[in-house]
Design a protein around this motif. Sequence first.
Motif, short mmCIF file in Angstrom:
data_model
loop_
_atom_site.label_atom_id
_atom_site.label_comp_id
_atom_site.label_asym_id
_atom_site.label_seq_id
_atom_site.Cartn_x
_atom_site.Cartn_y
_atom_site.Cartn_z
N ASP A 80 0.85 -1.19 0.00
CA ASP A 80 0.00 0.00 0.00
C ASP A 80 0.89 1.24 0.00
OD1 ASP A 80 -2.10 1.72 0.11
OD2 ASP A 80 -2.48 1.47 2.25
N THR A 454 -4.10 -3.44 -2.95
CA THR A 454 -4.64 -3.50 -1.61
C THR A 454 -6.05 -2.92 -1.60
OG1 THR A 454 -3.76 -1.34 -0.99
CG2 THR A 454 -2.34 -3.26 -0.63
N GLU A 457 -5.98 0.88 -1.91
CA GLU A 457 -5.73 1.34 -3.27
C GLU A 457 -6.95 1.11 -4.15
OE1 GLU A 457 -2.18 -0.78 -4.31
OE2 GLU A 457 -0.92 0.95 -3.88
#
Length: 471
Positions: A80, A454, A457
């Motif tokens: 991330d 992630t 995201e």
Amino acid sequence: MSIQQYFSDRGFDTIDWSFYSKIEQWEQWYQGKVKEFHSYRAYNGRTNVSCERLSLQMAKKVCEDWANLLMNEKVAITIDGQKEQHFIDEVLKNNNFIVKANEAQELKAAYGTVAYVPYMANVEVKKDSGEVIKGNKELSCIHINYIAGDCIFPLSWENGIIKECAFGSRKTVEGKEYFYLQLHMLEKGMYVIENVLFDDTNGQMLEVAINSIKGFETIAPKIYTQKKTPQFVIDKMNIVNNIDKNNPMGIAVFANSIDVLKAIDVVFDSYHNEFLLGRKRIMVAEEALHMDTEGKMTFDPTDMAFYRLPEGIENENFIHEIDMSLRANEHEIALQNRLQLLSAKSGFGENHYKFDQGGIATATQVISENSYLFRTLKKHEIILENALKELVKILLLMGNQYLSLGLNEQAETVIDFDDSIIEDRQTKLNDMRLDVSAGLLKPEYYIAQKYNVTLQEAIKLLPDEEAIQEY
């Protein structure tokens, strides 16, 4: 002095050293030849004859298959943060991680345990404090060592988690053999890395000044990391160590299948001998081998099919054919049964290996989520996932401590394993998309799965409501 004596003199309580003899046994089976089993003597009625038993090398095959299931090119490590992702990608690329990590998984299956040990190369250390001098911004300075179980020496552990550990490796410098030992120890709650070198040319393990040997001039004898986090990661097979339940080391995936491996090689060797000993022969009397009227041999003396009977042996026929029937089918059935035993005991289920057309074929069908292999794979992935996340965290920490990169050490890491053998990825995505349309699944979960990002995201990738309305 032995390594065992060195640890004892330093006051370290290590694991029972008899465990390393087990690792040595696993290593021999992994290599394919075990001297006390594959080399033997057989009595032929007159004398003992030295024999060499053939090996199908199934221990190596089992380890290769587990490595391919656990770590391959489809495994994705997602961090991330763009800066953090770039940093990890570069470090792993510089260390040829895709290839080396697969090799590490194979060694883990063979030795039971591997370690990933990141370290800084070509850096200076303050002599008084052992602190690494900052300023080198090259990511290529971060290296990763991959250590197999025979060179991992736990120094302290708790609940099966190794807290302090030493790692060994052998080096040859100008014709001399050296044993390099790196100890990761806790001092006042902080980790200290100590580097020790032994001259092992004559097998006597004499400690030498590490900086006096070529290639070790820049290695600091002692480094104070100033961190409570260890700079090593232990990875092992998710199998209970039934050799010593208090031992934090793992065991080989075939550790409890040695007898099955022996049975496989006995049948395989017998299968080979069946064709050698049962080949067609033609017994020819001495008088049948004379030259013809033109002075030419009636039989080719180099033809192995013919066997000349000694003179004086009475035989009604000048030529007698011996054509023994081969028990190929019986051998193939026996070998297949033993392969199924090995497959089951190694965690693949019963039908992973098949003896077909003189070779070993591996099942390639898609496996179901309730199958034995699926459950075993997910079980092993638990430890591997944690190990990879720990490795990422250590690398981020090193990027800050040694390279001053300002990385987020707490960035979320997602390990996306290759599940293509379990189900078709596109089918899974289509099912998730239908769930999103039906309101049963939030869209960010679908996006995270599709693009290997992630959850945070994925949320950033979602369009805002105004943009959706305008569209």
